[in-house]
Design an enzyme around this catalytic site. Structure first.
Site, mmCIF file in Angstrom:
data_model
loop_
_atom_site.group_PDB
_atom_site.id
_atom_site.type_symbol
_atom_site.label_atom_id
_atom_site.label_comp_id
_atom_site.label_asym_id
_atom_site.label_seq_id
_atom_site.Cartn_x
_atom_site.Cartn_y
_atom_site.Cartn_z
ATOM 1 N N LYS A 153 -9.339 7.972 -4.727
ATOM 2 C CA LYS A 153 -8.719 9.000 -3.888
ATOM 3 C C LYS A 153 -9.231 10.394 -4.231
ATOM 4 O O LYS A 153 -9.208 11.288 -3.430
ATOM 5 C CB LYS A 153 -7.202 8.948 -4.048
ATOM 6 C CG LYS A 153 -6.610 7.785 -3.267
ATOM 7 C CD LYS A 153 -5.114 7.916 -3.126
ATOM 8 C CE LYS A 153 -4.603 6.749 -2.297
ATOM 9 N NZ LYS A 153 -3.372 6.192 -2.799
HETATM 10 N N1 GLU Z 1 0.906 1.268 -2.441
HETATM 11 C C1 GLU Z 1 -0.213 0.475 -2.846
HETATM 12 C C2 GLU Z 1 -1.455 1.310 -2.894
HETATM 13 O O1 GLU Z 1 -1.539 2.339 -2.247
HETATM 14 C C3 GLU Z 1 -0.456 -0.706 -1.920
HETATM 15 C C4 GLU Z 1 0.511 -1.765 -2.197
HETATM 16 C C5 GLU Z 1 0.447 -2.986 -1.309
HETATM 17 O O2 GLU Z 1 -0.197 -2.945 -0.258
HETATM 18 O O3 GLU Z 1 1.095 -3.952 -1.683
HETATM 19 O O4 GLU Z 1 -2.368 0.954 -3.599
#
Ligand code: GLU
Length: 334
Positions: free
Chosen positions: A270
């Site tokens: 990111k």
């Molecule tokens: N919130 C997680 C992430 O941004 C993704 C989780 C999921 O898709 O189970 O990496």
């Protein structure tokens, strides 16, 4: 749990409208890898004529970036990815921000403690701190829990925690359960191998629910039929399937999609601004060009195609067709 005993939900072509989701953590800007996963999740849900949910995974307060949630949603909309339920528009299964769903996580933890599938743990914080974010390949659940507090009674753990100046965390009693499952992209796999499920954290010492627990509670409550996510999360899936079992819930289908990598073979992070959608926008690329590049990297259209998600969808007759066409190798984004 042998794989045969894990019921799989049917592919939507046959029955009800599927519900899919994209669950970003607002810890930075939406990069090409996130956008590609979101696009694939959207295509799967829409190919079955189903709904798409955006859920914001904002439990790890320390990693939140102010403004990231709004910017990510805006980037998704700019790409042409739409959703029926989400933090900005509500829906029947809200709220759609995990920070607003604490009572649901507490109830699940309470239940797991009551049935003896969870225990209090006074062990090290650094290990426990890893639990609120989705673990990624280089940042997994950490070393296997040695079982120190598993056999202790509640008062003993609380005593131990007090002596160490800590508040107990809560862990799942994984019992080394072996979980093999059938992934729509990767086939039948057993990512944790014969060692099976460890005693992973359900609630950190600071009271925050861990990713593993929150994601299961939410995907079940939001009636998600297929979880599409990056394959850096594949080791989480056996843990989550074990949680579904302990909570008496049927797991969704899973599809772990290959990640996008840089020309040097590194995962796109990111922080890597040049691969962010915001940067593509700032450089004057149009959404069709970005969607075309994401889709061609996934093997879903010719290189050089410009198209909207809706136009791409029209080329994919069904979910099965999408998974059979998907390029399984990590694709390069430069
Ligand atoms: N919130 C997680 C992430 O941004 C993704 C989780 C999921 O898709 O189970 O990496």
């Amino acid at each position: 749990m042998p794989s045969e005993s894990i019921p799989r939900r049917p592919l939507s072509d046959a029955t009800d409208k599927p519900r899919g989701r994209y669950a970003p953590s607002p810890t930075g800007s939406l990069h090409a890898g996130n956008a590609r996963t979101a696009l694939l999740a959207w295509l799967v849900a829409r190919a079955g004529g189903g709904s798409f949910v955006v859920r914001v995974e904002d439990l790890d307060r320390a990693r939140l970036v102010p403004g990231a949630e709004a910017a990510m949603l805006d980037d998704l909309s700019w790409l042409g990815i739409d959703w029926d339920e989400g933090p900005d528009r509500g829906g029947a299964f809200g709220p759609y921000r995990q920070s607003e769903r604490t009572a649901r996580y507490d109830a699940a933890i309470h239940y797991l403690l009551k049935i003896g599938r969870a225990f209090r743990c006074a062990c090290s914080r650094t290990e426990i701190a890893r639990a609120a974010s989705a673990p990624h390949a280089e940042d997994d659940e950490g070393p296997r829990y040695p079982g120190t507090c598993r056999g202790l009674g509640r008062s003993e753990v609380e005593e131990r925690a007090r002596a160490l100046g800590r508040v107990p965390a809560i862990r799942f009693d994984g019992r080394g359960e072996r979980v093999r499952f059938t992934d729509d992209v990767r086939g039948t796999i057993e990512p944790l191998g014969p060692a099976g499920i460890d005693d992973f954290v359900l609630r950190r010492a600071d009271g925050v629910a861990a990713y593993q627990l929150a994601v299961v509670v939410d995907d079940a409550a939001m009636k998600i039929d297929e979880v599409v996510r990056g394959d850096d999360l594949v080791n989480s899936t056996p843990r989550q399937i074990a949680l579904y079992g302990a909570l008496g819930l049927t797991p969704p289908r899973f599809a772990h999609v290959p990640l996008l990598v840089t020309g040097q073979g590194d995962r796109i992070a990111k922080r890597a601004r040049p691969s962010s959608i915001a940067d593509a926008r700032a450089r004057g690329m149009d959404p069709g060009e970005v969607v075309g590049r994401l889709a061609s990297s996934a093997g879903l259209c010719e290189v050089g195609t410009r198209l909207s998600p809706v136009a791409l969808l029209a080329r994919i007759p069904s979910q099965c067709e999408l998974w059979s066409r998907l390029n399984r190798k990590p694709a390069i984004w430069d």
